[in-house]
Design a protein around this motif. Structure first.
Motif, PDB file in Angstrom:
ATOM      1  N   ALA A 156       0.855  -1.179   0.000  1.00 59.35           N
ATOM      2  CA  ALA A 156       0.000   0.000   0.000  1.00 59.35           C
ATOM      3  C   ALA A 156       0.892   1.230   0.000  1.00 59.35           C
ATOM      4  O   ALA A 156       2.092   1.139   0.243  1.00 59.35           O
ATOM      5  N   TYR A 157       0.291   2.376  -0.287  1.00 55.36           N
ATOM      6  CA  TYR A 157       1.050   3.613  -0.272  1.00 55.36           C
ATOM      7  C   TYR A 157       0.345   4.631   0.625  1.00 55.36           C
ATOM      8  O   TYR A 157      -0.877   4.577   0.826  1.00 55.36           O
ATOM      9  N   LEU A 158       1.092   5.552   1.150  1.00 51.70           N
ATOM     10  CA  LEU A 158       0.575   6.573   2.047  1.00 51.70           C
ATOM     11  C   LEU A 158       0.416   7.894   1.313  1.00 51.70           C
ATOM     12  O   LEU A 158       1.311   8.330   0.591  1.00 51.70           O
ATOM     13  N   THR A 159      -0.745   8.520   1.495  1.00 51.73           N
ATOM     14  CA  THR A 159      -0.944   9.891   1.031  1.00 51.73           C
ATOM     15  C   THR A 159      -0.662  10.812   2.212  1.00 51.73           C
ATOM     16  O   THR A 159      -1.487  10.911   3.140  1.00 51.73           O
ATOM     17  N   PRO A 160       0.494  11.466   2.249  1.00 56.13           N
ATOM     18  CA  PRO A 160       0.894  12.219   3.449  1.00 56.13           C
ATOM     19  C   PRO A 160      -0.104  13.290   3.851  1.00 56.13           C
ATOM     20  O   PRO A 160      -0.311  13.537   5.041  1.00 56.13           O
ATOM     21  N   ALA A 161      -0.757  13.930   2.880  1.00 49.19           N
ATOM     22  CA  ALA A 161      -1.653  15.042   3.210  1.00 49.19           C
ATOM     23  C   ALA A 161      -2.860  14.577   4.006  1.00 49.19           C
ATOM     24  O   ALA A 161      -3.387  15.321   4.852  1.00 49.19           O
ATOM     25  N   THR A 162      -3.328  13.364   3.760  1.00 44.11           N
ATOM     26  CA  THR A 162      -4.525  12.867   4.436  1.00 44.11           C
ATOM     27  C   THR A 162      -4.229  11.785   5.450  1.00 44.11           C
ATOM     28  O   THR A 162      -5.078  11.458   6.283  1.00 44.11           O
ATOM     29  N   GLY A 163      -3.042  11.201   5.370  1.00 46.21           N
ATOM     30  CA  GLY A 163      -2.703  10.109   6.261  1.00 46.21           C
ATOM     31  C   GLY A 163      -3.376   8.807   5.917  1.00 46.21           C
ATOM     32  O   GLY A 163      -3.352   7.854   6.695  1.00 46.21           O
ATOM     33  N   SER A 164      -3.969   8.726   4.734  1.00 47.04           N
ATOM     34  CA  SER A 164      -4.694   7.522   4.326  1.00 47.04           C
ATOM     35  C   SER A 164      -3.799   6.615   3.502  1.00 47.04           C
ATOM     36  O   SER A 164      -2.885   7.064   2.796  1.00 47.04           O
ATOM     37  N   TRP A 165      -4.101   5.317   3.582  1.00 45.35           N
ATOM     38  CA  TRP A 165      -3.356   4.320   2.827  1.00 45.35           C
ATOM     39  C   TRP A 165      -4.178   3.878   1.623  1.00 45.35           C
ATOM     40  O   TRP A 165      -5.386   3.658   1.715  1.00 45.35           O
ATOM     41  N   GLY A 166      -3.530   3.723   0.484  1.00 45.09           N
ATOM     42  CA  GLY A 166      -4.164   3.193  -0.717  1.00 45.09           C
ATOM     43  C   GLY A 166      -3.506   1.897  -1.119  1.00 45.09           C
ATOM     44  O   GLY A 166      -2.332   1.661  -0.816  1.00 45.09           O
ATOM     45  N   ARG A 204       7.975   8.232  -5.134  1.00 47.07           N
ATOM     46  CA  ARG A 204       6.934   9.215  -4.871  1.00 47.07           C
ATOM     47  C   ARG A 204       6.347   9.123  -3.472  1.00 47.07           C
ATOM     48  O   ARG A 204       6.170  10.110  -2.804  1.00 47.07           O
ATOM     49  N   ARG A 205       5.996   7.915  -3.026  1.00 44.89           N
ATOM     50  CA  ARG A 205       5.316   7.779  -1.758  1.00 44.89           C
ATOM     51  C   ARG A 205       5.895   6.623  -0.974  1.00 44.89           C
ATOM     52  O   ARG A 205       6.381   5.664  -1.552  1.00 44.89           O
ATOM     53  N   PRO A 206       5.831   6.721   0.358  1.00 50.16           N
ATOM     54  CA  PRO A 206       6.262   5.565   1.158  1.00 50.16           C
ATOM     55  C   PRO A 206       5.374   4.365   0.882  1.00 50.16           C
ATOM     56  O   PRO A 206       4.223   4.508   0.492  1.00 50.16           O
ATOM     57  N   ILE A 207       5.889   3.186   1.140  1.00 58.10           N
ATOM     58  CA  ILE A 207       5.158   1.948   0.887  1.00 58.10           C
ATOM     59  C   ILE A 207       5.002   1.187   2.193  1.00 58.10           C
ATOM     60  O   ILE A 207       5.939   1.077   2.976  1.00 58.10           O
ATOM     61  N   ARG A 208       3.808   0.666   2.436  1.00 58.26           N
ATOM     62  CA  ARG A 208       3.579  -0.236   3.558  1.00 58.26           C
ATOM     63  C   ARG A 208       3.438  -1.647   3.018  1.00 58.26           C
ATOM     64  O   ARG A 208       2.827  -1.854   1.979  1.00 58.26           O
ATOM     65  N   MET A 209       3.981  -2.605   3.701  1.00 53.71           N
ATOM     66  CA  MET A 209       3.845  -3.988   3.285  1.00 53.71           C
ATOM     67  C   MET A 209       3.431  -4.826   4.481  1.00 53.71           C
ATOM     68  O   MET A 209       3.980  -4.680   5.568  1.00 53.71           O
ATOM     69  N   THR A 210       2.431  -5.691   4.299  1.00 50.04           N
ATOM     70  CA  THR A 210       2.116  -6.688   5.308  1.00 50.04           C
ATOM     71  C   THR A 210       2.367  -8.044   4.674  1.00 50.04           C
ATOM     72  O   THR A 210       1.977  -8.285   3.542  1.00 50.04           O
ATOM     73  N   ALA A 211       3.042  -8.921   5.388  1.00 51.60           N
ATOM     74  CA  ALA A 211       3.503 -10.174   4.778  1.00 51.60           C
ATOM     75  C   ALA A 211       2.876 -11.365   5.463  1.00 51.60           C
ATOM     76  O   ALA A 211       2.620 -11.346   6.667  1.00 51.60           O
ATOM     77  N   MET A 212       2.614 -12.438   4.673  1.00 52.54           N
ATOM     78  CA  MET A 212       2.043 -13.665   5.211  1.00 52.54           C
ATOM     79  C   MET A 212       2.795 -14.868   4.687  1.00 52.54           C
ATOM     80  O   MET A 212       3.076 -14.946   3.499  1.00 52.54           O
ATOM     81  N   PRO A 213       3.159 -15.818   5.551  1.00 49.71           N
ATOM     82  CA  PRO A 213       3.719 -17.073   5.062  1.00 49.71           C
ATOM     83  C   PRO A 213       2.728 -17.762   4.148  1.00 49.71           C
ATOM     84  O   PRO A 213       1.519 -17.613   4.284  1.00 49.71           O
ATOM     85  N   SER A 214       3.237 -18.533   3.199  1.00 52.07           N
ATOM     86  CA  SER A 214       2.372 -19.148   2.192  1.00 52.07           C
ATOM     87  C   SER A 214       1.443 -20.196   2.768  1.00 52.07           C
ATOM     88  O   SER A 214       0.479 -20.589   2.135  1.00 52.07           O
ATOM     89  N   ASN A 215       1.709 -20.686   3.979  1.00 53.21           N
ATOM     90  CA  ASN A 215       0.789 -21.656   4.569  1.00 53.21           C
ATOM     91  C   ASN A 215      -0.407 -21.003   5.244  1.00 53.21           C
ATOM     92  O   ASN A 215      -1.300 -21.674   5.741  1.00 53.21           O
ATOM     93  N   GLY A 216      -0.441 -19.664   5.265  1.00 55.87           N
ATOM     94  CA  GLY A 216      -1.582 -18.934   5.777  1.00 55.87           C
ATOM     95  C   GLY A 216      -1.711 -18.972   7.283  1.00 55.87           C
ATOM     96  O   GLY A 216      -2.746 -18.570   7.821  1.00 55.87           O
TER      97      GLY A 216
END
Length: 333
Positions: free
Chosen positions: A249-259, A288-300
Motif C-alpha cells: 500500500a502507499y501513504l498519502t501524506p496530506a490525508t494520512g490515508s493508505w491506498g 513518490r510515496r512511502p510503501i507499507r507492506m504486510t507479509a504472510m507465510p504461504s501456509n496462511g
C-alpha cells in the motif's frame, strides 16, 4: 523504457525525462507491448500500433486482417494476438508486421473463448475463462502452430492481464467451472495453487477481479509475482523465493490515508509488459510515496508486518504483529 502515458506513447529515460512519439486512440486502460527486434507493437484491445525502433516512426495498424487484441507476444519471429470474443488467435508475417486472413488458429479443447496469451520457453499459453491450452511452433510455413499433446489445463484466467512469466514460471489469477479467485503457478503443465485462504478471502471483497494486472519484479535475490486490483484498491505480491505473500500500500501524506493500488516502480521494473512497459532495467525503487507492506507465510498460518517507511526506499525491518480473523485466518492487524 517505453510506456503509455494517457493517450501518449513515450520513451522514459534513466534521468526521468521522457520523449513523446505518437498518440493512441484510447486514453486509459492497460496496453500490451511486444517487439520483434525491428518494430515494436502496441495493442490496447481495439486498436494496434507499430513503432519503428530505428526511425521512431509511429503508425496505426489499419490492415483489415488485424482484429484488435488485449495481448501481444513474440515467439520465433512471429507476433501473436488474441482475436477478441472468439476462440481464435492470429499472427503476423515472419519477422514483420503484416497480416494475412489465413494466419489464424483456434483453441478448441474447451468451448470457452481465449482471454489472454503468454509466451514461456518458446511455447504459447492460451488462457480461456475455464481452460488453458499450450501450443508450440512446429515449423510449418502455412500453419506454424500446433497443440502440445497433453498440455491442457482445466483452469483458465479470471483476468486477461494477469498471466505473467516470473523467472522461469508461469503465474496467473485463475478461474474454472467451479469459480474464480485462486492464484496459480504452473508446474510443467499442471496448475499449482499458491494463494492462501487469507489472500483468497481478501479478493472476495473486491467489486471485481477481472481488472487485475500482473507483473514480475526481482530485487536482492527475491522474485515476486505482483497482482494489483484497481477496483479493489489492493495489491498482493507472492515471493517465489521465500514462498511468502505480502500486501502493498502507499501513504498519502496530506490525508494520512493508505491506498492499495500501488503505482509501478519508477523508473525501472522487470517482467510482464501488460501495463505497457518494455525494455526495463534490473533495479527498482519507489520515488513518490512511502510503501507499507504486510507479509504472510504461504501456509496462511501467520503474518508479520513490515514497518511503515518514512522514506521512499524499501526497509527490511520487520516486527511481529499477528491478528486472528475467523474468516481469513492469521492476518497482519
Amino acid at each position: 523504457m517505453f510506456c503509455r502515458q494517457g493517450a501518449a506513447f513515450s520513451e522514459i529515460f534513466a534521468n526521468n525525462t521522457s520523449r513523446h512519439y505518437g498518440s493512441l486512440l484510447t486514453t486509459d486502460g492497460p496496453v500490451a507491448i511486444a517487439e520483434n527486434g525491428v518494430q515494436l507493437v502496441v495493442v490496447d484491445g481495439s486498436y494496434g500500433y507499430v513503432f519503428d525502433l530505428s526511425t521512431h516512426a509511429w503508425t496505426q495498424i489499419t490492415s483489415p486482417n488485424f482484429y484488435g487484441s488485449s495481448r501481444v507476444a513474440f515467439v520465433d519471429n512471429y507476433l501473436v494476438f488474441v482475436k477478441p470474443n472468439s476462440q481464435q488467435f492470429y499472427w503476423t508475417s515472419l519477422a514483420g508486421v503484416t497480416f494475412d486472413a489465413l494466419d489464424f488458429a483456434s483453441a478448441e479443447g474447451a468451448p470457452d473463448q481465449i482471454r489472454s496469451l503468454l509466451v514461456a520457453h518458446r511455447e504459447l499459453w492460451l488462457f480461456g475463462a475455464t481452460s488453458t491450452e499450450v501450443w508450440f511452433n512446429v515449423g510449418e510455413l502455412d500453419q506454424p502452430f500446433a497443440r502440445i499433446a497433453g498440455a491442457f489445463l482445466q483452469h483458465g484466467t479470471a483476468a486477461a492481464q494477469s498471466p505473467t512469466l516470473v523467472g522461469e514460471s508461469v503465474c496467473w489469477l485463475g478461474s474454472s467451472a467451479e469459480g474464480a479467485g485462486l492464484v496459480f503457478l504452473a508446474v510443467g503443465y499442471q496448475p499449482q495453487r499458491i494463494s492462501t485462504h487469507a489472500v483468497e478471502h481478501a479478493m472476495t471483497g473486491y467489486p471485481t477481479v477481472s481488472d487485475a494486472l500482473g507483473w514480475s519484479e526481482q530485487r536482492e535475490g527475491h522474485l515476486w509475482f505482483v497482482l494489483t486490483f484497481p477496483s479493489g484498491n489492493a495489491t498482493w505480491v507472492y515471493d517465489l523465493t521465500s514462498q511468502l505473500w505480502h500486501e502493498r500500500a502507499y501513504l498519502t501524506p496530506a490525508t494520512g490515508s493508505w491506498g492499495g493500488t500501488v503505482p509501478m516502480p519508477t523508473p525501472t521494473l522487470s517482467g510482464n509488459t501488460s501495463w505497457g512497459i518494455t525494455r526495463m532495467a534490473a533495479s527498482m525503487s519507489w520515488t513518490r510515496r512511502p510503501i507499507r507492506m504486510t507479509a504472510m507465510p504461504s501456509n496462511g498460518c501467520g503474518a508479520v508486518r513490515i514497518s511503515r517507511r518514512r522514506t521512499s526506499r524499501m526497509s527490511s525491518t520487520i516486527c511481529c504483529n499477528w491478528t486472528w480473523r475467523p474468516a481469513a485466518g492469521w492476518m497482519a492487524g
